[in-house]
Design an enzyme around this catalytic site. Sequence first.
Site, PDB file in Angstrom:
ATOM      1  N   SER A   7       0.830  -1.284   0.188  1.00 16.54           N
ATOM      2  CA  SER A   7      -0.056  -0.192   0.012  1.00 16.54           C
ATOM      3  C   SER A   7       0.789   1.234  -0.093  1.00 16.54           C
ATOM      4  CB  SER A   7      -0.935   0.081   1.337  1.00 16.54           C
ATOM      5  OG  SER A   7      -0.031   0.038   2.495  1.00 16.54           O
ATOM      6  N   GLY A   8       0.393   2.454   0.149  1.00 15.57           N
ATOM      7  CA  GLY A   8       1.025   3.718   0.622  1.00 15.57           C
ATOM      8  C   GLY A   8       2.181   3.571   1.380  1.00 15.57           C
ATOM      9  N   HIS A   9       1.612   3.070   2.476  1.00 21.02           N
ATOM     10  CA  HIS A   9       2.758   2.883   3.693  1.00 21.02           C
ATOM     11  C   HIS A   9       3.981   2.095   3.229  1.00 21.02           C
ATOM     12  CE1 HIS A   9       3.947   3.248   7.822  1.00 21.02           C
ATOM     13  NE2 HIS A   9       3.833   1.570   7.949  1.00 21.02           N
ATOM     14  N   GLY A  61      -0.243   0.468   8.022  1.00 15.53           N
ATOM     15  CA  GLY A  61      -0.338   1.478   8.907  1.00 15.53           C
ATOM     16  C   GLY A  61      -1.508   1.150  10.055  1.00 15.53           C
ATOM     17  N   HIS A 125      12.157  13.398  24.919  1.00 15.83           N
ATOM     18  CA  HIS A 125      12.978  12.460  25.853  1.00 15.83           C
ATOM     19  C   HIS A 125      12.113  11.664  26.652  1.00 15.83           C
ATOM     20  CE1 HIS A 125      12.278  14.575  29.478  1.00 15.83           C
ATOM     21  NE2 HIS A 125      12.371  15.809  28.732  1.00 15.83           N
ATOM     22  N   HIS A 134       1.134   3.704  16.896  1.00 18.35           N
ATOM     23  CA  HIS A 134       1.374   4.469  15.751  1.00 18.35           C
ATOM     24  C   HIS A 134       1.330   6.091  16.101  1.00 18.35           C
ATOM     25  CE1 HIS A 134       0.202   5.254  10.949  1.00 18.35           C
ATOM     26  NE2 HIS A 134       1.212   6.108  11.365  1.00 18.35           N
TER      27      HIS A 134
END
Length: 198
Positions: A7-9, A61, A125, A134
């Site tokens: 896919s696009g990911h 994703g 941090h 995600h």
Amino acid sequence: MLLYGASGHAKVILSILEANGQRVTAIFDDDPEKKLLERIPVIGTYDPKHEPTAPLIISIGYNAVRRQIARHIQHVFGTAIHPTALVDTNVTVGEGSVIMQGAIVQVGTSMGKHVIVNTGATVDHDCKLGDFVHVAPGVTLCGSVQVGENTLIGAGSVVAPNLTIGADCLIAAGSVVTVCVPNGATVRGNPARIIATS
């Protein structure tokens, strides 16, 4: 390197791997109509016997789908970090995780397995990202934020320091999170408010 998901990911992960001089030889995908992605052959459903010693990244994703697929993979998992990403040497990156172009991950941060830190996101941090998190494009996680497994922090969101975001949460795009978020919550807005729970 092998990918699962055409896919696009996957295109972005291909770009990361190419920038690092790593070659993708094949892509698994459950859609029989897909045959080629950016000149890389899409060879059909997952086959554990195909290049069994090659590392694999799940290039999907959606957290829940990535998690479901990971249970059945027999290959070892690789990682991908774009050379334009700034990742401190004291960052732990779990197997199957990817860090996209222009992302910043600061000292003391730990990323679980199959985490995505997407394009231009900033993880400051001492953050702790659980498995299958995600962090979408343009997100800012301030210092010492903890994010539970399977949570999506939507594009352009900001999470204030020292907060805990629970597991299985959805932080809608553009949200500004100023309080801790319980497991299974969907939040939206500035300041972000809970709009649904599971």
